[in-house]
Design an enzyme around this catalytic site. Structure first.
Site, PDB file in Angstrom:
ATOM      1  N   ASP A  54       0.860  -1.191   0.000  1.00 59.21           N
ATOM      2  CA  ASP A  54       0.000   0.000   0.000  1.00 59.21           C
ATOM      3  C   ASP A  54       0.897   1.242   0.000  1.00 59.21           C
ATOM      4  OD1 ASP A  54       1.009   0.128   2.632  1.00 59.21           O
ATOM      5  OD2 ASP A  54      -0.728  -0.965   3.389  1.00 59.21           O
ATOM      6  N   ASP A  56       1.780   5.071   1.479  1.00 64.10           N
ATOM      7  CA  ASP A  56       1.606   6.027   2.566  1.00 64.10           C
ATOM      8  C   ASP A  56       2.211   7.362   2.157  1.00 64.10           C
ATOM      9  OD1 ASP A  56       0.535   4.068   4.469  1.00 64.10           O
ATOM     10  OD2 ASP A  56       2.540   3.216   4.417  1.00 64.10           O
ATOM     11  N   ASP A 135       9.858   4.465  12.695  1.00 71.60           N
ATOM     12  CA  ASP A 135      10.476   3.373  13.444  1.00 71.60           C
ATOM     13  C   ASP A 135      11.873   2.993  12.941  1.00 71.60           C
ATOM     14  OD1 ASP A 135       9.254   2.307  11.187  1.00 71.60           O
ATOM     15  OD2 ASP A 135       8.029   0.843  12.248  1.00 71.60           O
TER      16      ASP A 135
HETATM   17  P1  ATP Z   1       3.897  -2.630   5.182  1.00 73.51           P
HETATM   18  O1  ATP Z   1       2.761  -1.700   4.867  1.00 73.51           O
HETATM   19  O2  ATP Z   1       4.565  -3.227   4.025  1.00 73.51           O
HETATM   20  O3  ATP Z   1       3.575  -3.614   6.271  1.00 73.51           O
HETATM   21  P2  ATP Z   1       5.084  -0.194   6.172  1.00 73.51           P
HETATM   22  O4  ATP Z   1       6.505   0.115   6.496  1.00 73.51           O
HETATM   23  O5  ATP Z   1       4.436   0.620   5.112  1.00 73.51           O
HETATM   24  O6  ATP Z   1       5.053  -1.740   5.834  1.00 73.51           O
HETATM   25  P3  ATP Z   1       2.926   0.662   7.858  1.00 73.51           P
HETATM   26  O7  ATP Z   1       2.406  -0.018   9.063  1.00 73.51           O
HETATM   27  O8  ATP Z   1       2.073   0.766   6.652  1.00 73.51           O
HETATM   28  O9  ATP Z   1       4.287  -0.099   7.511  1.00 73.51           O
HETATM   29  O10 ATP Z   1       3.426   2.097   8.309  1.00 73.51           O
HETATM   30  C1  ATP Z   1       3.863   3.070   7.392  1.00 73.51           C
HETATM   31  C2  ATP Z   1       5.052   3.825   7.942  1.00 73.51           C
HETATM   32  O11 ATP Z   1       4.680   4.515   9.136  1.00 73.51           O
HETATM   33  C3  ATP Z   1       6.222   2.951   8.351  1.00 73.51           C
HETATM   34  O12 ATP Z   1       7.062   2.652   7.261  1.00 73.51           O
HETATM   35  C4  ATP Z   1       6.918   3.816   9.381  1.00 73.51           C
HETATM   36  O13 ATP Z   1       7.670   4.827   8.763  1.00 73.51           O
HETATM   37  C5  ATP Z   1       5.740   4.483  10.081  1.00 73.51           C
HETATM   38  N1  ATP Z   1       5.293   3.720  11.249  1.00 73.51           N
HETATM   39  C6  ATP Z   1       4.319   2.782  11.298  1.00 73.51           C
HETATM   40  N2  ATP Z   1       4.159   2.291  12.522  1.00 73.51           N
HETATM   41  C7  ATP Z   1       5.048   2.911  13.308  1.00 73.51           C
HETATM   42  C8  ATP Z   1       5.376   2.858  14.691  1.00 73.51           C
HETATM   43  N3  ATP Z   1       4.737   2.013  15.514  1.00 73.51           N
HETATM   44  N4  ATP Z   1       6.341   3.693  15.147  1.00 73.51           N
HETATM   45  C9  ATP Z   1       6.980   4.538  14.327  1.00 73.51           C
HETATM   46  N5  ATP Z   1       6.726   4.629  13.019  1.00 73.51           N
HETATM   47  C10 ATP Z   1       5.776   3.843  12.500  1.00 73.51           C
HETATM   48 MG    MG Z   2       2.382   0.571   4.526  1.00 75.56          MG
END
Ligand code: ATP
Ligand code: MG
Length: 447
Positions: A54, A56, A135
């Site tokens: 997805d 962001d 993170d």
């Molecule tokens: P995927 O969607 O492939 O699981 P993602 O890295 O995009 O991985 P998401 O949960 O969609 O993960 O979160 C988007 C972004 O928001 C992350 O890449 C990170 O930068 C930030 N993020 C998400 N959760 C946290 C958290 N608990 N603490 C700090 N930053 C976070």
């Molecule tokens: Mg994501």
């Protein structure tokens, strides 16, 4: 702060690889005078040559300002306010830049528990501050449509190159702020096949109990990401290594010491889950939870029987007790826990193959899942094999062959070592024990 900037001709991300809708969001926000970037998994995965799940977006616009730019926008979340911009079935998650927590303003919009847990994080900031609030370094890479470059404030590009997952800032503090980051560390390391940076890895074992502070509903969502994303086995192994699994499934962890087949069962369930996802077959949280909690249920049943409770009520009480305990750690919505218990209940029906029983069992709406579950128990070595194969044959058999199979069972010529001799008067398991007596109605007693 000055970022490292990787210009368009030095990275592989072209607009063709990205979601048109996500790009639209960037252009529209830019036109309205705001900064806007793609960030997180979509940039990370694209750089690694994987297809993003997805998209962001991070922006200087506040949630209200984002809503004013897009008609199709919805404000959601309280702990962490974000905006969902919807395009048909695709949702683009738009997040306002987060800032540090050391200003007076910050105190009003963020909230931290005594243990350092971040209860609310709605302090707006600049893009470089936003990078530091994320993170992992590889999750803090920003892609802009103003220059089509990647902007890196935390060393994420270098870590990506070395395939290292590194928490930004002081690991101990960052895990305390949000213990779910520990689960994310293990999940991303498995999914991306990255190693954890030493300072990211070392606090895990000590910090694991912090997970007990997290609301069970959030952990349920996280468990699904851990085990239903195609990397369940290696993720699980990571969780075990750091003592994180015990915080999510304490009853299951305890059963590993009590039952020789329990670990094998969980591992095999996760291997099967990964295979199904790879083959594009559906996977359900109900089956996953049935497998994860079964060893705990069997151990608990044995204990209740030891205490003098007859086997069937013991099994019933044990499933309820195991479920109740689990709900304190990871919630399970009823739409999953009910079918989960049906899969369990049916394990008592599958050995019964006399009269009309096997035909009724075959038409039960959970038959397929219950049969798969039986095979799993056999593979794990909880029970001897044989019954699974009988059911495999029974499903494929013609009517005549089926009749012969049942006859053989009735004449005791069936060589499967299962307890098929349960007296016909033994009550079938039911979710409401009190009604059990009344179940011997003519309709029910037709076998
Ligand atoms: P995927 O969607 O492939 O699981 P993602 O890295 O995009 O991985 P998401 O949960 O969609 O993960 O979160 C988007 C972004 O928001 C992350 O890449 C990170 O930068 C930030 N993020 C998400 N959760 C946290 C958290 N608990 N603490 C700090 N930053 C976070
Ligand atoms: Mg994501």
């Amino acid at each position: 702060m000055t970022p490292t900037i990787l210009p368009r001709d030095q990275h592989p991300i072209s607009r063709r690889m990205l979601s048109e809708n996500a790009l639209k969001v960037l252009y529209r926000l830019n036109q309205a005078g705001f900064e806007a970037y793609l960030v997180g998994g979509c940039v990370r995965d694209s750089l690694l040559g994987q297809v993003p799940k997805d998209f962001d977006v991070a922006t200087s616009a506040t949630p209200e300002q984002v809503r004013n730019v897009f008609r199709n926008a919805r404000l959601i979340g309280r702990r962490f306010r974000i905006v969902h911009v919807r395009f048909g079935r695709e949702i683009i998650e738009v997040t306002t830049f987060r800032g540090g927590h050391d200003t007076e303003m910050a105190e009003r919009h963020s909230q931290q528990s005594e243990e350092g847990l971040l209860l609310r994080d709605n302090v707006w900031g600049s893009v470089d501050e936003d990078a530091l609030r994320r993170d992992f370094t590889v999750n803090a890479l920003y892609y802009s449509v103003r220059d089509f470059a990647i902007h890196d404030w935390t060393g994420g590009l270098e870590d990506l190159e070395h395939r290292v997952l590194r928490l930004i800032g002081d690991p101990d503090l960052r895990y305390r702020e949000d213990p779910v980051r520990m689960l994310r560390a293990v999940r991303f390391a498995s999914k991306l096949d990255f190693t954890l940076a030493p300072e990211t890895e070392s606090p895990l074992a000590d910090c694991a109990p912090l997970l007990l502070q997290i609301p069970s509903a959030r952990l349920f969502e996280e468990v699904l990401k851990l085990f239903l994303s195609g990397y369940a086995l290696s993720t699980y192994q990571g969780l075990r290594r750091y003592g994180l699994f015990a915080m999510l499934f304490p009853g299951t962890e305890e059963s590993f010491a009590q039952l020789s087949w329990a670990e094998k069962m969980v591992e095999q369930a996760l291997i099967n889950t990964d295979e199904r996802i790879r083959a594009d077959k559906p996977v359900t949280p109900a089956f996953l939870y049935a497998a994860l909690l079964w060893p705990a249920t069997v151990a608990q049943t044995a204990q209740l029987i030891d205490e003098g409770i007859p086997p069937v009520p013991a099994a019933q009480q044990a499933s309820q007790q195991v479920l109740n305990r689990q709900l304190q750690h990871t919630s399970i919505p009823k739409r999953f826990s009910l079918p989960m218990r049906e899969i369990w209940d049916m394990q008592l029906m599958l050995p019964r193959r006399r009269g009309k029983r096997p035909y009724q069992t075959l038409t039960h709406q959970r038959f397929r899942a219950a049969y798969d579950f039986l095979l799993l128990r056999e593979t794990a070595g909880e029970i001897a094999s044989g019954l699974g194969l009988w059911w495999t044959r029974f499903q494929e058999a013609s009517e005549t062959q089926q009749r012969e199979m049942v006859q053989k069972v009735e004449q005791g010529q069936d060589d499967i070592a299962v307890d098929d001799d349960a007296p016909e008067s033994m009550p079938m398991p039911s979710r409401k024990p009190r009604r059990r007596r009344r179940r011997r109605t003519p309709r029910d007693g037709q076998e």
